[in-house]
Design a protein around this motif. Structure first.
Motif, PDB file in Angstrom:
ATOM      1  N   PHE A 199      15.364  35.244  -8.518  1.00  0.00           N
ATOM      2  CA  PHE A 199      15.723  34.346  -7.438  1.00  0.00           C
ATOM      3  C   PHE A 199      17.079  34.708  -6.835  1.00  0.00           C
ATOM      4  O   PHE A 199      17.519  34.125  -5.861  1.00  0.00           O
ATOM      5  N   GLY A 200      17.759  35.710  -7.424  1.00  0.00           N
ATOM      6  CA  GLY A 200      19.060  36.141  -6.940  1.00  0.00           C
ATOM      7  C   GLY A 200      20.152  35.824  -7.940  1.00  0.00           C
ATOM      8  O   GLY A 200      19.926  35.209  -8.973  1.00  0.00           O
ATOM      9  N   ARG A 201      21.363  36.254  -7.620  1.00  0.00           N
ATOM     10  CA  ARG A 201      22.484  35.996  -8.519  1.00  0.00           C
ATOM     11  C   ARG A 201      23.245  34.730  -8.150  1.00  0.00           C
ATOM     12  O   ARG A 201      23.847  34.095  -9.008  1.00  0.00           O
ATOM     13  N   ARG A 202      23.236  34.340  -6.880  1.00  0.00           N
ATOM     14  CA  ARG A 202      23.987  33.159  -6.429  1.00  0.00           C
ATOM     15  C   ARG A 202      23.120  31.915  -6.275  1.00  0.00           C
ATOM     16  O   ARG A 202      23.556  30.802  -6.577  1.00  0.00           O
ATOM     17  N   ARG A 203      21.910  32.085  -5.791  1.00  0.00           N
ATOM     18  CA  ARG A 203      21.075  30.926  -5.483  1.00  0.00           C
ATOM     19  C   ARG A 203      20.768  30.035  -6.686  1.00  0.00           C
ATOM     20  O   ARG A 203      20.732  28.800  -6.536  1.00  0.00           O
ATOM     21  N   PRO A 204      20.532  30.581  -7.886  1.00  0.00           N
ATOM     22  CA  PRO A 204      20.278  29.672  -9.020  1.00  0.00           C
ATOM     23  C   PRO A 204      21.420  28.698  -9.273  1.00  0.00           C
ATOM     24  O   PRO A 204      21.187  27.526  -9.618  1.00  0.00           O
ATOM     25  N   TRP A 205      22.654  29.143  -9.072  1.00  0.00           N
ATOM     26  CA  TRP A 205      23.807  28.277  -9.308  1.00  0.00           C
ATOM     27  C   TRP A 205      23.964  27.259  -8.188  1.00  0.00           C
ATOM     28  O   TRP A 205      24.394  26.115  -8.423  1.00  0.00           O
ATOM     29  N   ILE A 206      23.622  27.643  -6.972  1.00  0.00           N
ATOM     30  CA  ILE A 206      23.700  26.714  -5.846  1.00  0.00           C
ATOM     31  C   ILE A 206      22.696  25.581  -6.021  1.00  0.00           C
ATOM     32  O   ILE A 206      23.017  24.398  -5.854  1.00  0.00           O
ATOM     33  N   VAL A 207      21.472  25.934  -6.384  1.00  0.00           N
ATOM     34  CA  VAL A 207      20.423  24.915  -6.550  1.00  0.00           C
ATOM     35  C   VAL A 207      20.712  24.020  -7.750  1.00  0.00           C
ATOM     36  O   VAL A 207      20.648  22.779  -7.662  1.00  0.00           O
ATOM     37  N   SER A 208      21.029  24.624  -8.893  1.00  0.00           N
ATOM     38  CA  SER A 208      21.274  23.817 -10.094  1.00  0.00           C
ATOM     39  C   SER A 208      22.524  22.963  -9.938  1.00  0.00           C
ATOM     40  O   SER A 208      22.575  21.819 -10.432  1.00  0.00           O
ATOM     41  N   GLY A 209      23.548  23.459  -9.229  1.00  0.00           N
ATOM     42  CA  GLY A 209      24.739  22.661  -8.996  1.00  0.00           C
ATOM     43  C   GLY A 209      24.457  21.437  -8.140  1.00  0.00           C
ATOM     44  O   GLY A 209      24.982  20.345  -8.393  1.00  0.00           O
ATOM     45  N   SER A 210      23.598  21.590  -7.141  1.00  0.00           N
ATOM     46  CA  SER A 210      23.217  20.447  -6.298  1.00  0.00           C
ATOM     47  C   SER A 210      22.447  19.408  -7.096  1.00  0.00           C
ATOM     48  O   SER A 210      22.644  18.199  -6.918  1.00  0.00           O
ATOM     49  N   LEU A 211      21.570  19.866  -7.975  1.00  0.00           N
ATOM     50  CA  LEU A 211      20.823  18.931  -8.826  1.00  0.00           C
ATOM     51  C   LEU A 211      21.765  18.159  -9.747  1.00  0.00           C
ATOM     52  O   LEU A 211      21.627  16.945  -9.925  1.00  0.00           O
ATOM     53  N   LEU A 212      22.710  18.876 -10.326  1.00  0.00           N
ATOM     54  CA  LEU A 212      23.668  18.220 -11.219  1.00  0.00           C
ATOM     55  C   LEU A 212      24.516  17.204 -10.454  1.00  0.00           C
ATOM     56  O   LEU A 212      24.819  16.119 -10.963  1.00  0.00           O
ATOM     57  N   GLY A 213      24.887  17.534  -9.221  1.00  0.00           N
ATOM     58  CA  GLY A 213      25.652  16.600  -8.413  1.00  0.00           C
ATOM     59  C   GLY A 213      24.883  15.324  -8.116  1.00  0.00           C
ATOM     60  O   GLY A 213      25.447  14.224  -8.134  1.00  0.00           O
ATOM     61  N   ALA A 214      23.574  15.448  -7.857  1.00  0.00           N
ATOM     62  CA  ALA A 214      22.754  14.264  -7.601  1.00  0.00           C
ATOM     63  C   ALA A 214      22.650  13.387  -8.847  1.00  0.00           C
ATOM     64  O   ALA A 214      22.707  12.154  -8.765  1.00  0.00           O
ATOM     65  N   VAL A 215      22.492  14.008 -10.001  1.00  0.00           N
ATOM     66  CA  VAL A 215      22.434  13.248 -11.257  1.00  0.00           C
ATOM     67  C   VAL A 215      23.749  12.503 -11.477  1.00  0.00           C
ATOM     68  O   VAL A 215      23.760  11.334 -11.884  1.00  0.00           O
ATOM     69  N   SER A 216      24.859  13.152 -11.192  1.00  0.00           N
ATOM     70  CA  SER A 216      26.161  12.509 -11.404  1.00  0.00           C
ATOM     71  C   SER A 216      26.328  11.291 -10.498  1.00  0.00           C
ATOM     72  O   SER A 216      26.942  10.297 -10.892  1.00  0.00           O
ATOM     73  N   ALA A 217      25.785  11.358  -9.279  1.00  0.00           N
ATOM     74  CA  ALA A 217      25.896  10.219  -8.362  1.00  0.00           C
ATOM     75  C   ALA A 217      25.166   8.996  -8.915  1.00  0.00           C
ATOM     76  O   ALA A 217      25.652   7.865  -8.810  1.00  0.00           O
ATOM     77  N   VAL A 218      24.011   9.225  -9.513  1.00  0.00           N
ATOM     78  CA  VAL A 218      23.268   8.117 -10.130  1.00  0.00           C
ATOM     79  C   VAL A 218      24.069   7.529 -11.291  1.00  0.00           C
ATOM     80  O   VAL A 218      24.164   6.302 -11.446  1.00  0.00           O
TER      81      VAL A 218
END
Length: 440
Positions: A84-103
């Motif tokens: 999936f690339g070297r940067r995109r996995p971290w971008i996607v997983s970081g966004s997911l983690l940010g959403a969890v933190s908001a909850v």
């Protein structure tokens, strides 16, 4: 002998530059919403008697989490060998983690829980920003970097606009204020990451086996990269100056101007949107002008002087008209500053370690986010009661501290003359990418 510069990449389509900037917007939006509105509202809800100290603790711990995590994620993304690339996995997983933190922030029953949840969000969104900065270094050539600086500066401010609109419309609905931008961020990141290319790391780039090796990779000798170090100091001190007042903007309206909480939230949101509009216009326009002039000095000086003036205006006034005038000036100043911020530091990057040094440069943004909120309560106590409102918290002292710090950031400019005044490339040939004389 300095290392030979790698061949720079060719020009990328403008559409891809804007898609990458959308990721910046997707990460900045949730962070800005929390720092400007939702953390203050949540603190008022769970710790009304100690709101200043509690908010300072929450934001300071979150900034430390950002400080530690950003360079680590950038370094790890250099060595990611995913299809999936070297940067995109971290971008996607970081966004997911940010959403969890908001909850988790929304349901936090106390300051300790809120602090941990916000730190988790900072970790997540800094994974996004670190990987994005590295992707920018991977794909954007020197000849497009001044343009990229203006575009990314503008989109960073644009990320604030939808967040503040939500806060203004739903000022009494904390769940909507806190969750809207993280959800929007997930959608933006999903769409963009399915569109932009991202090559995986080569087989020669192996992951570090020990965590201490990850941190060691970000050590550097400032004396061997002096111009980069001076740009880093200038950015850090400037950021401290306007960060120390930003976290307490909502309380300023309540205590200095005597506004009701809901009205203060709405005014903060509207003012932030108006400022973001000015930020965006100034970033686009000045990024274009700076790329043509090639001399960044006047932009740095003008932005710094305007920012200091806006802080001094708020220091000794409780008038709403002065508040708006200050907001306009600060919005313009930040837009001008960010239009050349990224382009300036890219002129000082060692040719073979751009990703590493962009991660280090990001610390100049995150360190003040840790130090400034922790020192803000102290600044509020200096000089006795507020001279305008008579409140125990002295906002004149707070804003004066910010103005002095902003002006001090100009002290390093004499050492940056050669970088600030570099003549821009006048042809379409790629400009050299090696700008420092030695690497650490």
């Amino acid at each position: 002998m300095p290392p030979r510069s790698p061949r720079p990449p060719g020009r990328i389509p403008t559409s891809r530059l804007y898609l990458l900037a959308l990721i910046e917007l997707a990460a900045i939006g949730p962070l800005a919403t929390a720092l400007v509105v939702s953390l203050s509202l949540k603190t008022l809800q769970i710790a009304p008697e100690t709101k200043e100290a509690s908010l300072a603790l929450v934001t300071a711990v979150g900034a430390v989490a950002a400080l530690v995590s950003n360079p680590v994620w950038g370094h790890l993304s250099d060595r990611t060998r995913s299809r999936f690339g070297r940067r995109r996995p971290w971008i996607v997983s970081g966004s997911l983690l940010g959403a969890v933190s908001a909850v988790l922030m929304l349901v936090a029953p106390g300051v300790g829980w809120l602090t941990a949840a916000w730190a988790l969000g900072q970790v997540g969104y800094n994974a996004v920003l670190a990987a994005l900065n590295a992707m920018l270094a991977d794909q954007v050539p020197e000849e497009q970097r001044a343009t990229a600086s203006g575009v990314f500066g503008a989109f960073g401010f644009l990320g604030i606009v939808p967040a503040m609109l939500v806060a203004a419309v739903f000022a009494d609905n904390l769940p909507v204020v806190m969750l809207a931008m993280p959800m929007v961020s997930l959608v933006i990141v999903g769409v963009v990451c399915s569109t932009v290319p991202d090559a995986p790391a080569s087989d020669r780039e192996r992951p570090d086996r020990r965590i201490r090796d990850v941190f060691r990779a970000f050590l550097f000798n400032p004396l061997r990269v002096p111009r980069f170090s001076l740009v880093w100091v200038q950015r850090c001190v400037m950021q401290f100056g306007y960060t120390i007042v930003g976290t307490f903007g909502l309380f300023y309206l309540i205590e200095r101007l005597g506004m009701r909480e809901a009205d203060a939230v709405s005014l903060t949101s509207v003012a932030t949107v108006a400022g973001a509009g000015l930020n965006t216009a100034a970033a686009f326009a000045c990024g274009y002008l700076a790329s043509r002039r090639g001399d960044y000095g006047p932009f740095v000086v003008a932005a710094t002087a305007a920012m200091a003036a806006s802080l001094l205006m708020k220091a000794y006034s409780g008038d709403l008209a002065v508040f708006w005038a200050s907001t306009v000036i600060a919005g313009f100043a930040l837009g001008v500053y960010y239009s050349i911020d990224l382009a300036l530091v890219m002129r000082t990057l060692p040719a073979d370690e751009k990703g590493k040094y962009l991660g280090i440069f990001n610390l100049a943004k995150t360190i003040p986010q840790s130090v400034a909120p922790a020192l803000a309560p102290l600044a509020l106590t200096l000089g006795g009661p507020d001279p305008v409102s008579g409140h125990a918290n002295n906002y004149a002292s707070l804003y004066l501290t910010g103005a002095v710090a902003v002006l001090l950031s100009l002290a390093v400019l004499p050492g940056l003359r050669s970088v600030l005044r570099r003549t821009p490339t006048t042809t379409h040939r790629p400009a050299p990418t090696h700008t420092e004389d030695a690497t650490p």
